[in-house]
Design an enzyme around this catalytic site. Structure first.
Site, PDB file in Angstrom:
ATOM      1  N   GLU A  26       4.922   5.370  -6.424  1.00 40.57           N
ATOM      2  CA  GLU A  26       4.190   5.327  -7.669  1.00 40.57           C
ATOM      3  C   GLU A  26       4.776   6.653  -9.168  1.00 40.57           C
ATOM      4  OE1 GLU A  26       2.320   2.176  -5.358  1.00 40.57           O
ATOM      5  OE2 GLU A  26       3.081   4.799  -5.056  1.00 40.57           O
ATOM      6  N   PHE A  44     -10.807  -0.826   1.745  1.00 48.49           N
ATOM      7  CA  PHE A  44      -9.430  -0.635   1.659  1.00 48.49           C
ATOM      8  C   PHE A  44      -8.731  -0.287   0.649  1.00 48.49           C
ATOM      9  CE2 PHE A  44      -5.193  -2.309   2.686  1.00 48.49           C
ATOM     10  CZ  PHE A  44      -4.592  -1.300   3.493  1.00 48.49           C
ATOM     11  N   GLN A  45      -8.190   1.197   1.060  1.00 48.51           N
ATOM     12  CA  GLN A  45      -7.224   0.870  -0.521  1.00 48.51           C
ATOM     13  C   GLN A  45      -8.368   1.285  -1.522  1.00 48.51           C
ATOM     14  OE1 GLN A  45      -3.525  -1.120  -1.040  1.00 48.51           O
ATOM     15  NE2 GLN A  45      -2.830   0.375   0.443  1.00 48.51           N
ATOM     16  N   LYS A  59      -8.872  -6.615  -8.471  1.00 46.58           N
ATOM     17  CA  LYS A  59      -8.862  -7.580  -8.614  1.00 46.58           C
ATOM     18  C   LYS A  59      -9.167  -9.061  -8.489  1.00 46.58           C
ATOM     19  CE  LYS A  59      -6.266  -9.731  -4.385  1.00 46.58           C
ATOM     20  NZ  LYS A  59      -5.527  -9.452  -3.025  1.00 46.58           N
ATOM     21  N   MET A  73      13.824  29.317  -9.270  1.00 46.95           N
ATOM     22  CA  MET A  73      12.525  30.673  -9.613  1.00 46.95           C
ATOM     23  C   MET A  73      12.540  30.966  -8.826  1.00 46.95           C
ATOM     24  SD  MET A  73      12.427  31.437 -13.282  1.00 46.95           S
ATOM     25  CE  MET A  73      13.109  29.862 -14.375  1.00 46.95           C
TER      26      MET A  73
END
Length: 585
Positions: free
Chosen positions: A52, A114-115, A164, A483
């Site tokens: 993502e 969940f999630q 959802k 760097m």
């Protein structure tokens, strides 16, 4: 005509109304209704990334190179949190982006389902605005409003969190019905600047004997016409031009009055001119710390005009004499019209130009390529020589290679330079190049990378393979997090704590594993042929260019120093460094 559609279908229809053509995303349980709606239509193209975070950076690259809205679609929980870095990056660099995140059903919000994560809470401080939509009947209006906020004023990211059950539930939808509700109740950015302030600015510019135009990404965000207006403003005033990292390309690098980039790794002439100017005209930049150095020593004798569409940026870091809120392009247009109407001529700038010519003689970007070891600067210059006629789009990762690209790859036009400026996000360049290639299918797109930073989102090579995107990745491989190693040399007596990459992949074999062409360049006399071989391939190419391991990026303003206290070469390094560390620099 009103029809009954699901929330997911309303979302797709509304995005289509807004002209969205591409969505970057990754499916998951909380967005499956949206993916099903995508499956049933052909108007919006979905690009499946491999993580993502890659979706967010690809959307940034697409938006930055096209001027259009970048759209991201991710699932709840880890899908949303993986996108957060790209969201912050877009906020810092003013990239218009709409991020649609799935959420658990409304009845489960707050139950640690969940999630589940608090996406609204997490993104509240790294977006221009965010929404949790609980009613499908309001979704179209929210999407239109989110588009308006993301693309108007100072552009930036907006998040829509969509449970959802809202995606599944149905509501009446009438095409075009939400189009008139684009203006937010309280968000109404001032686009047209105050005429009296423009008048004052023009008079200040006409009187200035040592003016400088300090330009930034706001000019690029204002569209191609703004860059043209900058050229005209420079022509009539005669003022030299410098730019921030994000503003490169708003003024042609080949112009004789171009001073180069200013700031921490900017040119000597740009930083000295900023210090000695009697008038600084800041256009679409924000006086950030990488430009100013130590604030109490920043350009103490100059008068300052600041034009910015974001009023919160004005007087935030540096107090200015004339603040002008408005679109940079509109402001320059008004300045040019008034200057010509009053038939102004610039003040005598002969002494100013003489000073600048003296600073240029320092030749702060010169390097001495000798022998077979490839200096990184030389690699960038040869890449520029081979490609600049093709007007390439250049993205970068973050690190030394990013600064070398900014210093040595001259940009003639806006929207050709894609880099992570404010947040400095490693792993930005490859997905940004993918997004740019999708938005500009006929363009040459090159990601100038470092071997450490490219590994941050290396999985997106698979995305380029799937969609037959001919992106080129040109790695300056010095085997260090360059760097970090440079700062360790300068500040920590050469103690290279965890900055050497002990286990790098074979980038040629890795490229081949992903279906790309892999090339390796190891000696200076191989550079031109290697670059030509890269350009001859129609598909994606990864070039492993082995460069000098311990070359440092100069000029450089050390941390805490004034913007005139530049280290120009290695032999000027001082401080708490042992002899071995100085030798490395």
């Amino acid at each position: 005509m009103t029809t009954e559609l699901s929330g997911a279908e309303i979302l797709i229809e509304t995005l289509t109304e807004l002209g969205v053509e591409v969505v970057f995303g990754y499916p998951g349980g909380a967005v499956l209704p949206i993916y099903d709606a995508l499956f049933k239509q052909k108007r919006i193209r979905h690009i499946l990334v491999r993580q993502e975070g890659g979706a967010a950076h690809a959307a940034e690259g697409y938006a930055r190179s096209t001027g259009k809205l970048g759209v991201v679609l991710v699932t709840s929980g880890p899908g949303a949190t993986n996108a957060v870095t790209g969201i912050v990056d877009a906020l810092m660099d003013s990239i218009p982006m709409l991020v649609i995140t799935g959420q658990v059903p409304t009845a489960l919000i707050g139950t640690d389902a969940f999630q589940e994560c608090d996406t609204i809470g997490i993104t509240r401080h790294c977006t221009k605005h965010n929404y949790l939509v609980k009613d499908p009947a309001k979704l179209a209006e929210v999407v239109h409003e989110a588009h308006h906020i993301a693309t108007s004023g100072r552009p930036g990211p907006v998040v829509i969190d969509l449970p959802k059950d809202v995606q599944v539930a149905s509501a009446p939808f009438r095409r075009g019905a939400a189009g008139g509700t684009q203006q937010h109740r309280s968000y109404r950015p001032q686009v047209k600047p105050d005429a009296k302030l423009i008048e004052a600015a023009v008079e200040m510019m006409a009187a200035a004997e040592r003016p400088i135009l300090y330009t930034g990404g706001g000019i690029i965000n204002a569209g191609p016409a703004a860059s043209q207006m900058l050229r005209e403003l420079q022509r009539i005033t005669g003022a030299p031009v410098t730019s921030t990292l994000m503003g490169l390309g708003c003024f042609p690098a080949s112009h004789p009055d171009w001073l180069g980039m200013l700031g921490m790794h900017g040119t000597y002439e740009a930083n000295m001119a900023m210090n000695q100017a009697d008038l600084i005209v800041c256009l679409g930049a924000r006086f950030d710390d990488r430009v100013t150095g130590r604030l109490d020593a920043f350009s103490p004798k100059s008068k300052k005009i600041h034009v910015d569409i974001d009023r919160s940026s004005i007087n935030k870091n540096v107090r200015v004499d004339l603040p002008i809120v408005g679109d940079a392009g509109r402001a320059m247009e008004d300045m040019v019209k008034l200057w010509k109407a009053r038939q102004h001529q610039p003040a005598d700038q002969a002494e100013w130009r003489s000073r600048i010519a003296g600073w240029r003689l320092v030749k702060c970007l010169e390097f001495n390529q000798q022998g077979s070891d490839i200096l990184p600067q030389h690699a960038i210059r040869r890449l520029w020589e081979a490609t600049h006629a093709k007007k390439p789009i250049i993205s970068t990762e973050v690190g030394q290679h990013q600064m070398w690209a900014a210093q040595h790859f001259g940009f003639e036009a806006p929207n050709k330079w894609l880099t992570s400026g404010g947040l400095g996000t490693m792993g930005y360049g490859l997905p940004a190049a993918i997004g740019a290639q999708l938005g500009n299918p006929n363009a040459l797109v090159i990601d100038i990378a470092g071997e450490a930073s490219i590994l941050m989102n290396i999985q997106e090579m698979s995305t380029a393979t799937q969609y037959n995107l001919p992106v080129k990745v040109f790695i300056l491989n010095n085997e260090y997090m360059g760097m970090v190693r440079q700062w360790q040399d300068l500040t920590y007596a050469g103690r290279h704590s965890q900055s050497y990459s002990e286990a790098l992949p074979d980038f040629v074999k890795l490229a081949e594993a992903y279906g790309w062409t892999g090339l390796r360049i190891e000696k200076a006399d191989e550079l031109d042929d290697g670059i030509a071989a890269m350009l001859a391939v129609d598909g994606p190419v990864m070039v492993d260019c082995r460069v000098s391991k311990l070359t440092n990026c100069f000029p450089m303003i050390p941390s805490g120093a004034a913007h005139t206290e530049m280290i120009l070469q290695a032999n000027e390094v001082s401080g708490e460094m042992d002899d071995e560390a100085k030798a490395l620099v």
